[in-house]
Design an enzyme around this catalytic site. Structure first.
Site, PDB file in Angstrom:
ATOM      1  N   SER A 173       0.821  -1.202   0.000  1.00  0.00           N
ATOM      2  CA  SER A 173       0.000   0.000   0.000  1.00  0.00           C
ATOM      3  C   SER A 173       0.856   1.253   0.000  1.00  0.00           C
ATOM      4  O   SER A 173       1.595   1.519   0.946  1.00  0.00           O
ATOM      5  CB  SER A 173      -0.921   0.016   1.223  1.00  0.00           C
ATOM      6  OG  SER A 173      -1.458   1.318   1.397  1.00  0.00           O
ATOM      7  N   ASP A 325      -5.848   0.203  -9.175  1.00  0.00           N
ATOM      8  CA  ASP A 325      -7.096   0.948  -9.377  1.00  0.00           C
ATOM      9  C   ASP A 325      -7.748   0.625 -10.722  1.00  0.00           C
ATOM     10  O   ASP A 325      -8.845   1.108 -11.011  1.00  0.00           O
ATOM     11  CB  ASP A 325      -6.826   2.456  -9.295  1.00  0.00           C
ATOM     12  CG  ASP A 325      -6.447   2.880  -7.883  1.00  0.00           C
ATOM     13  OD1 ASP A 325      -6.804   2.175  -6.927  1.00  0.00           O
ATOM     14  OD2 ASP A 325      -5.768   3.923  -7.744  1.00  0.00           O
ATOM     15  N   LYS A 352     -11.396  -1.182  -1.368  1.00  0.00           N
ATOM     16  CA  LYS A 352     -11.312   0.112  -2.069  1.00  0.00           C
ATOM     17  C   LYS A 352     -12.598   0.910  -1.810  1.00  0.00           C
ATOM     18  O   LYS A 352     -13.324   0.609  -0.869  1.00  0.00           O
ATOM     19  CB  LYS A 352     -11.060  -0.136  -3.556  1.00  0.00           C
ATOM     20  CG  LYS A 352      -9.685  -0.764  -3.827  1.00  0.00           C
ATOM     21  CD  LYS A 352      -8.573   0.179  -3.427  1.00  0.00           C
ATOM     22  CE  LYS A 352      -7.206  -0.444  -3.625  1.00  0.00           C
ATOM     23  NZ  LYS A 352      -6.123   0.399  -3.104  1.00  0.00           N
TER      24      LYS A 352
END
Ligand code: S3P
EC number: 2.5.1.19
Length: 441
Positions: A173, A325, A352
């Site tokens: 992350s 993403d 998400k």
């Protein structure tokens, strides 16, 4: 910042996409541009800033903590920073809207300043896990009181001086990495993050550009990123390149609609962000890079995308961090490929803006696509280029990328697709639907 009034939209197929377009400024770089400028002493100028709701939430928070941030009539943003260590106590709660990046990075900043800040957000953000930043920031000495499950609303009571730590990321992350590095900016000594799996490195590049002492070495268990605290950041003139995540929607749109040919100008080609291009090329997409150049410390290029028949692949799991993403739009590409695409090793999609595995599965099934859900991904049976049945109602679940992905799916569907709420698109891509119109759709 939240979207109390849903905005439904119905879209249908309307023929090829043609023309040249630009995408808005990169979201990750835009957030960091404002944050780092707000910590420099003097005036920074930012060109090409993404003016989406997420980034505006960061701007509002930095203003609430003392920075002066203004947008000129020329579209250039001017920021007068307070200096590292100079953040002021915000008078009210910081409303982060839908933005995980704003929340996690700003929690890091507050953690090593002698201030207390409360973070709030919309229903989507309030369901996302913050334990992953609470853990390292608590080790540095910050006191964090969160809602059950380590969620928003939460309060960060910063500490000065904070304690430097060496922290190995338990999840891949960039937000967690950045939160620790940003806390380290105002912490005496050296704060280290060890990153077993590389994630987007905009914080590292930009902090160095602002004059922080930051080194990156290859260690036995990954990258070792060290930042020397009590840094002094110097104001910069920043140029934000186009967002590759926003460009992804058009790459897939042009790939799936016969007769399409588009050029997407000025796209950030940072190698930690180009996984979607790699995956689409494995599927047979016709994407060529033109005019490769460097802008503001980032690789940038124009991308020419022509329609091409796609074939199913097993998406290499090691691409996940560089396209995290982009899975929703990759799933749409897979829905038009020949064969069954399997994408696994992407468990992070569950946390998400929505659970992107479940949300995309439900939306694609509604549009007539057969899927199989795994804990860490999705398998998708492609149409081989045929139109999807469509005639579907789908839910975006406060997730901008679901809304945009299903809008692109509608371009290849026989019947219309109605998205229950496209308002969240404004968080990252306010002009998305205007661009869709301009491309002849
Ligand atoms: C981001 C990191 C990623 C990404 C997000 C932006 C950033 O999140 O999904 O949209 O700017 O650092 P994670 O750190 O949760 O992977």
């Amino acid at each position: 910042m939240s979207h109390p009034k849903p905005r439904p939209l119905t879209l249908s197929a309307r023929g090829p996409l043609r023309g040249t377009l630009t995408v808005p400024g990169d979201k990750s770089i835009s957030h960091r541009s404002l944050m780092f400028s707000a910590l420099a002493v003097g005036e920074s100028r930012i060109e090409g800033l993404l003016e989406g709701e997420d980034v505006l939430a960061t701007a509002a928070a930095m203003r609430a903590m003392g920075a002066t941030i203004e947008r000129g009539d020329d579209g250039v943003w001017r920021v007068h920073g307070v200096g590292v260590g100079g953040l002021l106590q915000p008078e009210a709660a910081l409303d982060m809207g839908n933005s995980g990046t704003s929340t996690r990075l700003l929690m890091g900043l507050v953690a090593s300043h002698p201030i207390t800040a409360t973070f709030t957000g919309d229903a989507s953000l309030s369901s996302r896990p913050m334990g992953r930043v609470i853990e390292p920031l608590s080790k540095m000495g910050a006191e964090i009181t969160a809602s059950p499950g380590g969620r928003l609303p939460l309060m960060v009571r910063g500490i000065n001086p904070a304690v430097p730590i060496e922290y190995t990321l338990p999840v891949a992350s960039a937000q967690v990495k950045s939160a620790v590095l940003l806390a380290g900016l105002n912490t005496p000594g050296i704060t280290r993050v060890i990153e077993p799996v590389p994630t987007r490195d905009h914080s590292e590049r930009m902090l160095r550009g602002f004059g922080a002492e930051l080194t990156v070495e290859e260690g036995p268990s990954g990258k070792i990123i060290s930042i020397t605290g009590e840094a002094e950041l110097k104001p910069q003139h920043l140029i934000v390149p186009g967002d590759p995540s926003s460009a992804g929607f058009w790459m897939v749109a042009a790939s799936i609609v016969p007769g399409s040919e588009i050029v997407i100008r000025n796209v950030c080609m940072n190698p930690t962000r180009t996984g979607l291009i790699a995956a689409l090329k494995l599927m047979g997409a016709d994407i060529t890079k033109e005019g490769a150049r460097e802008v503001g410390g980032e690789d940038v290029a124009d991308l020419r995308v022509r329609h091409a028949p796609l074939r199913a692949i097993e998406v290499p799991p090691d691409l996940a961090p560089s396209m995290i993403d982009e899975y929703p739009i990759l799933f749409v590409a897979a829905a038009f490929a020949q064969g069954r695409t399997v994408a696994r090793g992407a468990h992070e999609l569950r946390v998400k803006e929505s659970d992107r595995i479940a949300t995309m599965r439900t939306a694609l099934e509604a549009a007539g696509v057969a899927t199989e859900e795994y804990e860490d991904g999705l398998a998708i049976q492609g149409s081989g280029g045929a139109l999807l049945p469509g005639n579907a109602q789908v839910a975006s679940r406060l997730d901008h990328r679901i809304a945009m992905s299903m809008a692109i799916a509608a371009l290849g569907a026989q019947g219309p697709i109605t998205i229950d709420d496209v308002a969240p698109v404004a968080t990252s891509y306010p002009d998305f639907f205007q661009t869709l119109e301009a491309l002849g759709q």
